[in-house]
Write an enzyme that holds these catalytic residues in place. Sequence first.
Site, mmCIF file in Angstrom:
data_model
loop_
_atom_site.group_PDB
_atom_site.id
_atom_site.type_symbol
_atom_site.label_atom_id
_atom_site.label_comp_id
_atom_site.label_asym_id
_atom_site.label_seq_id
_atom_site.Cartn_x
_atom_site.Cartn_y
_atom_site.Cartn_z
ATOM 1 N N ARG A 233 0.851 -1.189 0.000
ATOM 2 C CA ARG A 233 0.000 0.000 0.000
ATOM 3 C C ARG A 233 0.885 1.237 0.000
ATOM 4 O O ARG A 233 1.884 1.286 0.737
ATOM 5 C CB ARG A 233 -0.909 0.045 1.243
ATOM 6 C CG ARG A 233 -2.112 -0.886 1.188
ATOM 7 C CD ARG A 233 -3.146 -0.458 0.136
ATOM 8 N NE ARG A 233 -4.312 -1.337 0.109
ATOM 9 C CZ ARG A 233 -4.466 -2.394 -0.685
ATOM 10 N NH1 ARG A 233 -3.514 -2.715 -1.537
ATOM 11 N NH2 ARG A 233 -5.580 -3.099 -0.651
ATOM 12 N N GLU A 262 -3.981 7.454 -4.859
ATOM 13 C CA GLU A 262 -4.067 6.808 -6.168
ATOM 14 C C GLU A 262 -5.290 7.351 -6.894
ATOM 15 O O GLU A 262 -6.339 7.519 -6.267
ATOM 16 C CB GLU A 262 -4.186 5.295 -6.011
ATOM 17 C CG GLU A 262 -2.871 4.678 -5.617
ATOM 18 C CD GLU A 262 -2.945 3.173 -5.388
ATOM 19 O OE1 GLU A 262 -4.066 2.624 -5.363
ATOM 20 O OE2 GLU A 262 -1.890 2.559 -5.239
ATOM 21 N N HIS A 281 -1.242 0.121 -9.725
ATOM 22 C CA HIS A 281 -1.907 -0.775 -8.774
ATOM 23 C C HIS A 281 -2.562 -1.953 -9.535
ATOM 24 O O HIS A 281 -3.753 -2.231 -9.364
ATOM 25 C CB HIS A 281 -2.964 -0.030 -7.931
ATOM 26 C CG HIS A 281 -3.315 -0.755 -6.669
ATOM 27 N ND1 HIS A 281 -3.682 -0.123 -5.516
ATOM 28 C CD2 HIS A 281 -3.354 -2.088 -6.384
ATOM 29 C CE1 HIS A 281 -3.938 -1.016 -4.560
ATOM 30 N NE2 HIS A 281 -3.740 -2.224 -5.076
HETATM 31 N N1 LIG Z 1 -0.872 -4.370 -5.260
HETATM 32 C C1 LIG Z 1 -1.911 -5.158 -5.190
HETATM 33 O O1 LIG Z 1 -2.642 -5.316 -6.165
HETATM 34 C C2 LIG Z 1 -2.188 -5.923 -3.914
HETATM 35 C C3 LIG Z 1 -2.967 -7.087 -3.974
HETATM 36 C C4 LIG Z 1 -3.145 -7.844 -2.825
HETATM 37 C C5 LIG Z 1 -2.611 -7.411 -1.614
HETATM 38 N N2 LIG Z 1 -1.906 -6.243 -1.582
HETATM 39 C C6 LIG Z 1 -1.343 -5.780 -0.296
HETATM 40 O O2 LIG Z 1 -0.418 -6.735 0.180
HETATM 41 C C7 LIG Z 1 -0.539 -6.834 1.597
HETATM 42 C C8 LIG Z 1 -0.033 -8.208 2.040
HETATM 43 O O3 LIG Z 1 -0.931 -9.219 1.553
HETATM 44 P P1 LIG Z 1 -0.859 -10.719 2.126
HETATM 45 O O4 LIG Z 1 -1.957 -11.465 1.446
HETATM 46 O O5 LIG Z 1 0.523 -11.244 2.046
HETATM 47 O O6 LIG Z 1 -1.262 -10.443 3.646
HETATM 48 P P2 LIG Z 1 -0.990 -11.398 4.899
HETATM 49 O O7 LIG Z 1 -1.947 -10.939 5.942
HETATM 50 O O8 LIG Z 1 -0.998 -12.834 4.497
HETATM 51 O O9 LIG Z 1 0.498 -11.031 5.333
HETATM 52 C C9 LIG Z 1 0.840 -9.804 5.908
HETATM 53 C C10 LIG Z 1 2.085 -10.040 6.756
HETATM 54 O O10 LIG Z 1 2.519 -8.769 7.253
HETATM 55 C C11 LIG Z 1 2.959 -8.970 8.592
HETATM 56 N N3 LIG Z 1 2.981 -7.704 9.308
HETATM 57 C C12 LIG Z 1 1.973 -7.061 9.919
HETATM 58 N N4 LIG Z 1 2.432 -5.924 10.484
HETATM 59 C C13 LIG Z 1 3.764 -5.868 10.209
HETATM 60 C C14 LIG Z 1 4.795 -4.958 10.533
HETATM 61 N N5 LIG Z 1 4.561 -3.865 11.268
HETATM 62 N N6 LIG Z 1 6.046 -5.193 10.067
HETATM 63 C C15 LIG Z 1 6.306 -6.297 9.323
HETATM 64 N N7 LIG Z 1 5.379 -7.218 9.014
HETATM 65 C C16 LIG Z 1 4.114 -6.998 9.450
HETATM 66 C C17 LIG Z 1 1.966 -9.977 9.163
HETATM 67 O O11 LIG Z 1 2.481 -10.615 10.317
HETATM 68 C C18 LIG Z 1 1.805 -10.927 8.001
HETATM 69 O O12 LIG Z 1 2.738 -11.997 8.061
HETATM 70 C C19 LIG Z 1 -2.040 -6.604 1.837
HETATM 71 O O13 LIG Z 1 -2.287 -6.092 3.132
HETATM 72 C C20 LIG Z 1 -2.431 -5.625 0.762
HETATM 73 O O14 LIG Z 1 -2.405 -4.303 1.256
HETATM 74 C C21 LIG Z 1 -1.680 -5.506 -2.686
#
Ligand SMILES: NC(=O)c1ccc[n+]([C@@H]2O[C@H](COP(=O)([O-])OP(=O)(O)OC[C@H]3O[C@@H](n4cnc5c(N)ncnc54)[C@H](O)[C@@H]3O)[C@@H](O)[C@H]2O)c1
Length: 315
Positions: A233, A262, A281
């Site tokens: 994000r 965005e 995105h």
């Molecule tokens: N660009 C895109 O199109 C797109 C698509 C899907 C997801 N995303 C983003 O990707 C992010 C991750 O997705 P995911 O499915 O892997 O989520 P997920 O919940 O499986 O994994 C997130 C990880 O981040 C860790 N985390 C939380 N707070 C943290 C911190 N302060 N420091 C370090 N690590 C921390 C959590 O422990 C977890 O392991 C989503 O939250 C979303 O915002 C973007």
Amino acid sequence: MTYKILIPEKIADEGISYLTERGYEIKRGSNTSGEAFAGDLLECDGVIVRSAKVDEAVIKRCERLKVIAKHGVGVDNIDLEAAKKHGKRVVFTPDANACSVAEHAMMLILACAKRLLFMAGSYATGDFAVKNKASASEVRGKTLGLAGIGRIGSLVANMAKYGFGMNILVYDPYVTPERLADGIELASSWDELWTCSDFVSIHMPLTEETEKCVGGAEFALMKSTAYLVNTARGGIVDESALIKALECKKIAGAGLDVTEPEPAHKDNPLFCMDNVILTPHCASGTLESLARMAVDAAQGIDEVLSGRSPSWPIV
Ligand SMILES: NC(=O)c1ccc[n+]([C@@H]2O[C@H](COP(=O)([O-])OP(=O)(O)OC[C@H]3O[C@@H](n4cnc5c(N)ncnc54)[C@H](O)[C@@H]3O)[C@@H](O)[C@H]2O)c1
């Protein structure tokens, strides 16, 4: 009784068919915020949202609403506390887009290392000799720092380690070393992640804790040859600090799929830097992932409204 589902943003036809085949009435709309969105939602039992903001005011007002399905993973556009308080279920599609986003992050890592934008852009203006500038690098043997190792981070770790021979260093305060796959190292601190990595790829959610948590202090720790990749994000990164770090060559470049806000303003200096790749995105926007997200969101709606336990609940 026929349940009515609001779909205010474009989703793949597969998701619409999933609902209509099961007898749901679909209300299409184009309003994604404010009074018009709330007005559309008032008469619906469920909604599938991509980036439409579902805040407490909307949740409180829409008494008929029972389930909010997030088409995707990042649920920062939905007030989860308010949903819980007002008895609405929230479901999402965590299994649908991880592979596409991980591939996109890997693509940005490689494009940064190979200076893709600079090479292709220079060649397009007739500069074939740009190939002799030797500014590209290999990724094999380099350290990829991952800020967050959930679904997407784990896939990136796997691709980078086994596909490209990179060393993986992880910072994630919510995982223990036992949960990590063999050969993946947990950084001893946040600072170590930034100091020791040749690439840092962000894969954590945007929360109060992570908002702008990547800024001047982190860029100051990075190697001048290192790259930042963000497919999570835009709000996680302090963009003005990033622009400053790029302008004064504190870091080598960046690959970004997300910005805040965005779309990014057309005058955003990031668009003019040949060491920055900015994609709109679109990391999860592959045909396969869009179809899966639409169907999984529709399935979540159906599971809740037919009284079954949802496969991917949040609230
Ligand atoms: N660009 C895109 O199109 C797109 C698509 C899907 C997801 N995303 C983003 O990707 C992010 C991750 O997705 P995911 O499915 O892997 O989520 P997920 O919940 O499986 O994994 C997130 C990880 O981040 C860790 N985390 C939380 N707070 C943290 C911190 N302060 N420091 C370090 N690590 C921390 C959590 O422990 C977890 O392991 C989503 O939250 C979303 O915002 C973007």
